[in-house]
Design an enzyme around this catalytic site. Structure first.
Site, short mmCIF file in Angstrom:
data_model
loop_
_atom_site.label_atom_id
_atom_site.label_comp_id
_atom_site.label_asym_id
_atom_site.label_seq_id
_atom_site.Cartn_x
_atom_site.Cartn_y
_atom_site.Cartn_z
N SER A 144 0.82 -1.21 0.00
CA SER A 144 0.00 0.00 0.00
C SER A 144 0.85 1.26 0.00
O SER A 144 2.00 1.26 0.46
CB SER A 144 -0.91 0.03 1.23
OG SER A 144 -1.74 -1.11 1.27
N GLN A 145 0.24 2.33 -0.47
CA GLN A 145 0.82 3.68 -0.40
C GLN A 145 1.18 3.98 1.07
O GLN A 145 0.42 3.63 1.97
CB GLN A 145 -0.27 4.62 -0.90
CG GLN A 145 0.01 6.08 -0.88
CD GLN A 145 -1.28 6.87 -1.19
OE1 GLN A 145 -2.36 6.29 -1.30
NE2 GLN A 145 -1.14 8.16 -1.31
#
Ligand code: SAH
Length: 204
Positions: free
Chosen positions: A52-53
């Site tokens: 994920s970011q």
């Protein structure tokens, strides 16, 4: 990353910020993507899955409101990065992944970093990890159609569970809070995660 992507937005929990500062994100990313490890975006980790970011990792971590002595269950180990961040904040992390190659890669990094308070297994995480429950917090890092029933059952009281719920294109982050025998659900931001695949997720 911490200054521009987290502090500049709404990440203010000191524990979350310290953990995001400490954990070397580039260790969880393939050689070919080293130059982009701290960018403001998710990255592929193999097997069609993503890390994920950074902002989303921080946002979900902060939403769990950890104080330091919790036992936390993560579903969807992936690269291992989210579990690593959690391991700096709570006492024990249990993480479940369904793809063997990803789990093996994450374990190698946990060992290299000497993050010995992370325990992991290969399984369908929608079933939870009953042997080690109840958990003070549960985080699901893949998107499912519903909140898996076994996870609600394995959540302690008080306890918090965060999960993206929606269809296979977009989801809403939901926080389920157990407190004094009652369950309350709050909707947070819209997000896009890879599929939660399993008995209480999408079909294989
Ligand atoms: N937390 C990860 C991001 C993972 S992406 C990180 O920090 O890198 C979502 C992961 O969930 C994928 O690796 C996928 O294989 C896994 N997954 C999907 N359904 C699952 C299930 N039922 N049980 C365990 N893992 C699952």
């Amino acid at each position: 990353m911490v200054q521009d992507q987290l502090l500049a937005r709404d990440i203010h929990d000191p524990r979350t910020l310290a953990a995001m500062t400490e954990v070397p994100r580039h260790w969880f990313v393939d050689d070919a993507m080293q130059g982009r490890a701290y960018g403001d975006h998710p990255l592929p980790v193999g097997g069609g899955q993503t890390i994920s970011q950074p902002y989303i990792v921080a946002y979900m971590t902060q939403a769990l409101a950890l104080k330091g002595n919790e036992k936390v269950l993560e579903i969807g180990t992936g690269s291992g990065y989210q579990a690593a961040v959690l391991s700096r904040i709570c006492s024990q992390v249990f993480t479940v992944e369904r793809i063997n190659s990803l789990l093996a890669g994450a374990r190698r990094v946990f060992d290299r970093l000497r993050y010995f308070n992370i325990r992991s297994k290969l399984d369908d995480g929608t079933l939870g990890w009953a042997e080690f429950g109840l958990f003070d917090a549960i985080i699901v890092t893949a998107g499912g159609p519903v909140i898996p029933e076994p996870l609600i059952a394995q959540l302690a009281d008080p306890g918090r569970l965060i999960i993206p719920v929606g269809d296979q294109h977009e989801q809403v982050l939901q926080v389920l809070e157990k407190k004094e025998g009652k369950v309350q659900t709050t909707l947070l931001a819209g997000v896009r995660f890879v599929d939660l695949v399993g008995e209480y997720g999408w079909n294989k």
